[in-house]
Design an enzyme around this catalytic site. Structure first.
Site, PDB file in Angstrom:
ATOM      1  N   GLU A 152       0.838  -1.198   0.000  1.00  0.00           N
ATOM      2  CA  GLU A 152       0.000   0.000   0.000  1.00  0.00           C
ATOM      3  C   GLU A 152       0.875   1.251   0.000  1.00  0.00           C
ATOM      4  O   GLU A 152       1.907   1.304   0.684  1.00  0.00           O
ATOM      5  CB  GLU A 152      -0.880   0.001   1.246  1.00  0.00           C
ATOM      6  N   ASN A 185       7.160   6.146   0.874  1.00  0.00           N
ATOM      7  CA  ASN A 185       8.449   5.450   0.858  1.00  0.00           C
ATOM      8  C   ASN A 185       8.791   4.793   2.194  1.00  0.00           C
ATOM      9  O   ASN A 185       9.958   4.551   2.505  1.00  0.00           O
ATOM     10  CB  ASN A 185       9.580   6.408   0.446  1.00  0.00           C
ATOM     11  N   ARG A 186       7.781   4.476   2.973  1.00  0.00           N
ATOM     12  CA  ARG A 186       7.935   3.818   4.277  1.00  0.00           C
ATOM     13  C   ARG A 186       8.726   4.680   5.278  1.00  0.00           C
ATOM     14  O   ARG A 186       9.219   4.167   6.271  1.00  0.00           O
ATOM     15  CB  ARG A 186       8.605   2.437   4.141  1.00  0.00           C
ATOM     16  N   VAL A 187       8.829   5.980   5.013  1.00  0.00           N
ATOM     17  CA  VAL A 187       9.438   6.887   5.987  1.00  0.00           C
ATOM     18  C   VAL A 187       8.306   7.402   6.866  1.00  0.00           C
ATOM     19  O   VAL A 187       7.866   8.549   6.773  1.00  0.00           O
ATOM     20  CB  VAL A 187      10.199   8.033   5.288  1.00  0.00           C
ATOM     21  N   HIS A 188       7.804   6.506   7.705  1.00  0.00           N
ATOM     22  CA  HIS A 188       6.613   6.783   8.495  1.00  0.00           C
ATOM     23  C   HIS A 188       6.900   7.762   9.633  1.00  0.00           C
ATOM     24  O   HIS A 188       8.048   7.961  10.041  1.00  0.00           O
ATOM     25  CB  HIS A 188       6.067   5.484   9.098  1.00  0.00           C
TER      26      HIS A 188
END
Length: 206
Positions: free
Chosen positions: A3, A186-189
């Site tokens: 996602e 980019n999964r840099v949450h």
């Protein structure tokens, strides 16, 4: 399956928790409701039993304020026995529909009988009868046996109020750690954590 988390205009920052964790939790909860998230008060509860074995299950949050998060159960259930053996727990509100989570963990105590009674009075009658019919987490011979037990309880309380079962009530998880998580591109949450007693908000790497 993957996602993309890039549709949220809100960008979580430590300063968003300057007023405490409850206001932001409430704001996110309201957004989950508005987004049509199924059962937005559902939370994954984690406990550890007397042998050190962890378990998770989904329960419903039935109270939340600065004192902590409240859920109700049979005091003979697996989760209650685990809490009595190790009075700590963690819950996660998995608001997948809005790419957000809130995690709370801490020590666990029973709520007062008055709090249990007040919540019990709000429960649908069918749920009240179901609590009397079930020795939660104990073996049962069949679905038909459960239906028979429910019918017996229904007949027992016909025409009168259903009292709180003696082995049923609430637990409160006191917030020793509270963490807000927000999915980002980019999964840099975004992760912001507060730890008691200072509750200073700290940004964590994802």
């Amino acid at each position: 399956m993957r996602e993309k988390y890039d549709g949220d205009s809100f960008d979580l920052r430590p300063e968003d928790l300057a007023g405490g964790w409850v206001p932001l939790w409430q704001s996110w909860f309201d957004e989950a409701v508005a987004a049509g998230a199924p059962e937005p008060n559902a939370m994954v509860l984690a406990t550890v039993d007397e042998t050190g074995l962890p378990a998770t299950r989904t329960v419903l949050c039935k109270g939340l304020d600065e004192r902590g998060v409240v859920f109700y159960t049979n005091y003979g259930s697996d989760k209650a026995r685990a809490v009595e053996a190790n009075p700590v727990a963690a819950v996660t509100f998995p608001w997948i529909a809005i790419h957000r989570q809130v995690h709370v963990r801490g020590s666990v105590t029973k709520v007062t009988p008055a709090e249990t009674a007040a919540y019990w009075a709000e429960r649908p009658r069918g749920s009240q009868l179901g609590a009397w019919a079930s020795d939660q987490s104990r073996p049962v011979a069949s679905r038909a046996a459960m239906a028979e037990r429910f019918a017996e309880v229904e007949a027992r309380f016909e025409g009168r109020d259903v009292p709180v079962p003696p082995e049923w009530g609430g637990y409160r998880i006191a917030p020793q750690v509270v963490e807000f998580w927000q999915g980002r591109e980019n999964r840099v949450h975004n992760r912001v954590r507060l730890v008691a007693p200072e509750y200073v908000a700290v940004r964590l790497q994802p």
